[in-house]
Design an enzyme around this catalytic site. Sequence first.
Site, PDB file in Angstrom:
ATOM      1  N   CYS A   2      57.871  34.950  41.503  1.00  0.00           N
ATOM      2  CA  CYS A   2      58.787  34.754  42.617  1.00  0.00           C
ATOM      3  C   CYS A   2      59.890  35.763  42.393  1.00  0.00           C
ATOM      4  O   CYS A   2      59.941  36.424  41.363  1.00  0.00           O
ATOM      5  CB  CYS A   2      59.406  33.359  42.591  1.00  0.00           C
ATOM      6  N   ARG A  27      57.032  40.248  45.160  1.00  0.00           N
ATOM      7  CA  ARG A  27      56.800  39.262  44.093  1.00  0.00           C
ATOM      8  C   ARG A  27      56.317  37.923  44.654  1.00  0.00           C
ATOM      9  O   ARG A  27      56.040  36.988  43.890  1.00  0.00           O
ATOM     10  CB  ARG A  27      58.086  39.037  43.298  1.00  0.00           C
ATOM     11  N   TRP A  75      56.345  32.418  45.470  1.00  0.00           N
ATOM     12  CA  TRP A  75      54.912  32.598  45.285  1.00  0.00           C
ATOM     13  C   TRP A  75      54.456  31.277  44.681  1.00  0.00           C
ATOM     14  O   TRP A  75      54.685  31.036  43.503  1.00  0.00           O
ATOM     15  CB  TRP A  75      54.693  33.758  44.323  1.00  0.00           C
ATOM     16  N   ASN A  99      62.511  31.187  39.061  1.00  0.00           N
ATOM     17  CA  ASN A  99      61.258  31.938  39.000  1.00  0.00           C
ATOM     18  C   ASN A  99      60.605  31.598  37.662  1.00  0.00           C
ATOM     19  O   ASN A  99      61.234  31.754  36.618  1.00  0.00           O
ATOM     20  CB  ASN A  99      61.566  33.437  39.094  1.00  0.00           C
ATOM     21  N   GLY A 100      59.373  31.120  37.694  1.00  0.00           N
ATOM     22  CA  GLY A 100      58.690  30.761  36.448  1.00  0.00           C
ATOM     23  C   GLY A 100      57.986  29.427  36.620  1.00  0.00           C
ATOM     24  O   GLY A 100      57.762  28.973  37.740  1.00  0.00           O
ATOM     25  N   GLU A 476      32.504  47.288  36.527  1.00  0.00           N
ATOM     26  CA  GLU A 476      33.908  47.363  36.935  1.00  0.00           C
ATOM     27  C   GLU A 476      34.543  48.697  36.486  1.00  0.00           C
ATOM     28  O   GLU A 476      35.297  49.312  37.245  1.00  0.00           O
ATOM     29  CB  GLU A 476      34.675  46.159  36.362  1.00  0.00           C
ATOM     30  N   LYS A 480      36.161  51.370  39.046  1.00  0.00           N
ATOM     31  CA  LYS A 480      37.539  51.861  38.919  1.00  0.00           C
ATOM     32  C   LYS A 480      37.553  53.373  38.968  1.00  0.00           C
ATOM     33  O   LYS A 480      38.351  53.976  39.663  1.00  0.00           O
ATOM     34  CB  LYS A 480      38.183  51.419  37.596  1.00  0.00           C
ATOM     35  N   GLU A 483      36.492  54.873  42.555  1.00  0.00           N
ATOM     36  CA  GLU A 483      37.373  54.660  43.712  1.00  0.00           C
ATOM     37  C   GLU A 483      38.666  55.472  43.642  1.00  0.00           C
ATOM     38  O   GLU A 483      39.242  55.773  44.675  1.00  0.00           O
ATOM     39  CB  GLU A 483      37.664  53.174  43.946  1.00  0.00           C
ATOM     40  N   HIS A 499      14.391  52.574  31.695  1.00  0.00           N
ATOM     41  CA  HIS A 499      13.468  52.303  32.803  1.00  0.00           C
ATOM     42  C   HIS A 499      13.721  53.225  33.990  1.00  0.00           C
ATOM     43  O   HIS A 499      13.418  52.882  35.130  1.00  0.00           O
ATOM     44  CB  HIS A 499      13.573  50.831  33.221  1.00  0.00           C
ATOM     45  N   LYS A 595      43.523  47.845  51.019  1.00  0.00           N
ATOM     46  CA  LYS A 595      43.700  46.777  50.030  1.00  0.00           C
ATOM     47  C   LYS A 595      42.984  45.499  50.456  1.00  0.00           C
ATOM     48  O   LYS A 595      42.472  44.763  49.629  1.00  0.00           O
ATOM     49  CB  LYS A 595      45.204  46.523  49.831  1.00  0.00           C
TER      50      LYS A 595
HETATM   51  C1  F6R Z   1      38.376  47.503  43.865  1.00  0.00           C
HETATM   52  C2  F6R Z   1      38.819  46.471  44.787  1.00  0.00           C
HETATM   53  C3  F6R Z   1      37.848  45.947  45.770  1.00  0.00           C
HETATM   54  C4  F6R Z   1      38.095  44.457  46.020  1.00  0.00           C
HETATM   55  C5  F6R Z   1      37.199  43.950  47.157  1.00  0.00           C
HETATM   56  C6  F6R Z   1      37.359  42.468  47.383  1.00  0.00           C
HETATM   57  O1  F6R Z   1      39.372  47.873  42.979  1.00  0.00           O
HETATM   58  O2  F6R Z   1      39.953  46.075  44.781  1.00  0.00           O
HETATM   59  O3  F6R Z   1      36.538  46.173  45.368  1.00  0.00           O
HETATM   60  O4  F6R Z   1      37.832  43.758  44.846  1.00  0.00           O
HETATM   61  O5  F6R Z   1      37.511  44.632  48.336  1.00  0.00           O
HETATM   62  O6  F6R Z   1      38.663  42.147  47.710  1.00  0.00           O
HETATM   63  P1  F6R Z   1      39.233  40.700  47.497  1.00  0.00           P
HETATM   64  O7  F6R Z   1      39.241  40.420  46.056  1.00  0.00           O
HETATM   65  O8  F6R Z   1      40.603  40.760  48.096  1.00  0.00           O
HETATM   66  O9  F6R Z   1      38.329  39.769  48.245  1.00  0.00           O
END
Ligand code: F6R
Length: 600
Positions: A2, A27, A75, A99-100, A476, A480, A483, A499, A595
Amino acid sequence: MCGIVGYIGEGDIKGFLLEGLKELEYRGYDSAGIAILQNDNLHIAKAVGKLDNLIQKSKNIKTKGFGVGIGHTRWATHGKPTELNAHPHQGVFSYVVHNGIIENFKEIKAQLDAQFVSQTDTEVIVHLFEKYFNQTKEAKKAFEQTIKRLKGAYAILLITKADPNKIFFAKKGSPLIIGKNEKEIFFASSDAPLIGHAKEVHYLEDDEWGVASAHTMELYKNGGGKSKLSFQPLTIDKEYAQKGGYRFFMEKEIYEQSDVIGDTMMGRVEEGDVHFEEIEEGFFDGIDAIKICACGTSYHAGLSGSYLLQRLARIPTSSEIASEFRYKEPILRKDTLFIVISQSGETADTLEALKMAKAAGLKTLAICNVDNSSIVRLADRTILTRAGIEKGVASTKAFTTQVMVLWMLALLLAKQRATLTQEKIDEETKAMLQTPKALKVLPQLHERLKRLSKRYLHGHGFFFIGRDLFYPLALEGALKLKEISYLHAEGYPAGEMKHGPIALADPELFTIALMPRTLLYDKIKSNVEELSARDSTICSIGHEWFELADDFIQIRRWTHPMLEYYDMSVVLQLLAMEIAIRLGNDVDMPRNLAKSVTVE
Ligand code: F6R
């Protein structure tokens, strides 16, 4: 997560509080509120949702002359995002923002006969303070006694009609900064709200508390004597402040992980036990299988979770990519718990998969970072990951906290299904409590990765390989890298290379090998030897020195695979980030990505 702000002075109190909260909105933004005290006049406003709603609601608050004020953007951790649960919380004559998480709030609440109106942990603070004030008639003493009783994490600002021109403050675990200029005193959770207002700042240390008025400021150490204020000039600009001094939000979020994982566990894990307040006893009754559905990074967390759930709770678990699941005409049985994982809570494919499961009558559980999101509202139960807002498009802290929730869930189910001995549960919880350490970025490691990154800017591709739990982590790591660097990378189960993909091996094929010493070390070693024999360039990550590696990134020595998993997660995130930075890319906003993916 928060954000809190405070103000003492004769200036525009409301303006500072609202502007400050705007800076802290990242936050948390499920509700917000302010309280202003001018002598005996109190102005209070609270609103659910984004800060603009609070700005509207507080339109009629007009202040003139000297006053004190506090504000909060929330939050949710305890209690839904409603106006009653929004801060400031009030007693009869005092108001508090926090906050906490107060871990022992239930115990304190049971001992108070005050009228509670919210479901939050915070409300106990103000009632406890008033109880002590009624006994001592001394606000400072009452505040000190209150702080002594609190367990958990907090940054607290309290104002009271009993001593109206002051702000009482305390910090432990959550950030709190005091700022000042010639005429005014300010408080905030980060530097950003103070820029343009405060000339000097003091960064409070854990366990410090005190009281401030326009002309005096006293600082104490909880359980000790006086503490020293050390103000320093505030010279940074806004963007730098928002990023906490890091180059990118992604970097800040990688560094934050060792703290936020503590928030994920707070009140849920202790040695020998795991529980979730959000899930009542009996919720898992009748469940004989689990299906996890998610996209992207969240899917990788889910796949990791499927290994943990099978291994610890001995429950058949499968993990699926939501966009695939939706159209495969899945067979959904009522004895299956359906788990969706999402950082944003808005991903279209995940949301639709959840709707399908609900329509088929399955019990549903969301693991999510954003309270009140569409997925949270739809699922039967939600466990929030409490990672705080993630701004970098490349997910980092959302991933590590999702995996933590799954690990805790696996242990909870293991307990309920009696698949582990208490000794083994103790061992798991001990390891969990060590994850903040495993996620801590060591400066020398970061420095090494910065240097190493220059060797990986070309080539015709990367294979990230791992086995067991380290296979989803390899996926993963590859995601990373691709992307944010736009280099081609694939995650692969190490045992599968022979294989087919091993045909690609040559010096320009970079193999990033995840080689944990605690899980199938000999197996992965032979897989990497096979690649090395075919001249692939090997970068191995692990604790044991691996002689065939062209590059070796050493992690610390851990005795539990999950600690190796977390340590390696940080390595993979930093490596991807440093390569992308060298390539000149915008790490926080990579091309073609968003995002939150709210379209199919
Ligand atoms: C990669 C990334 C995406 C999300 C995906 C799902 O770094 O952020 O692959 O993981 O778009 O998004 P959420 O988790 O918001 O459903």
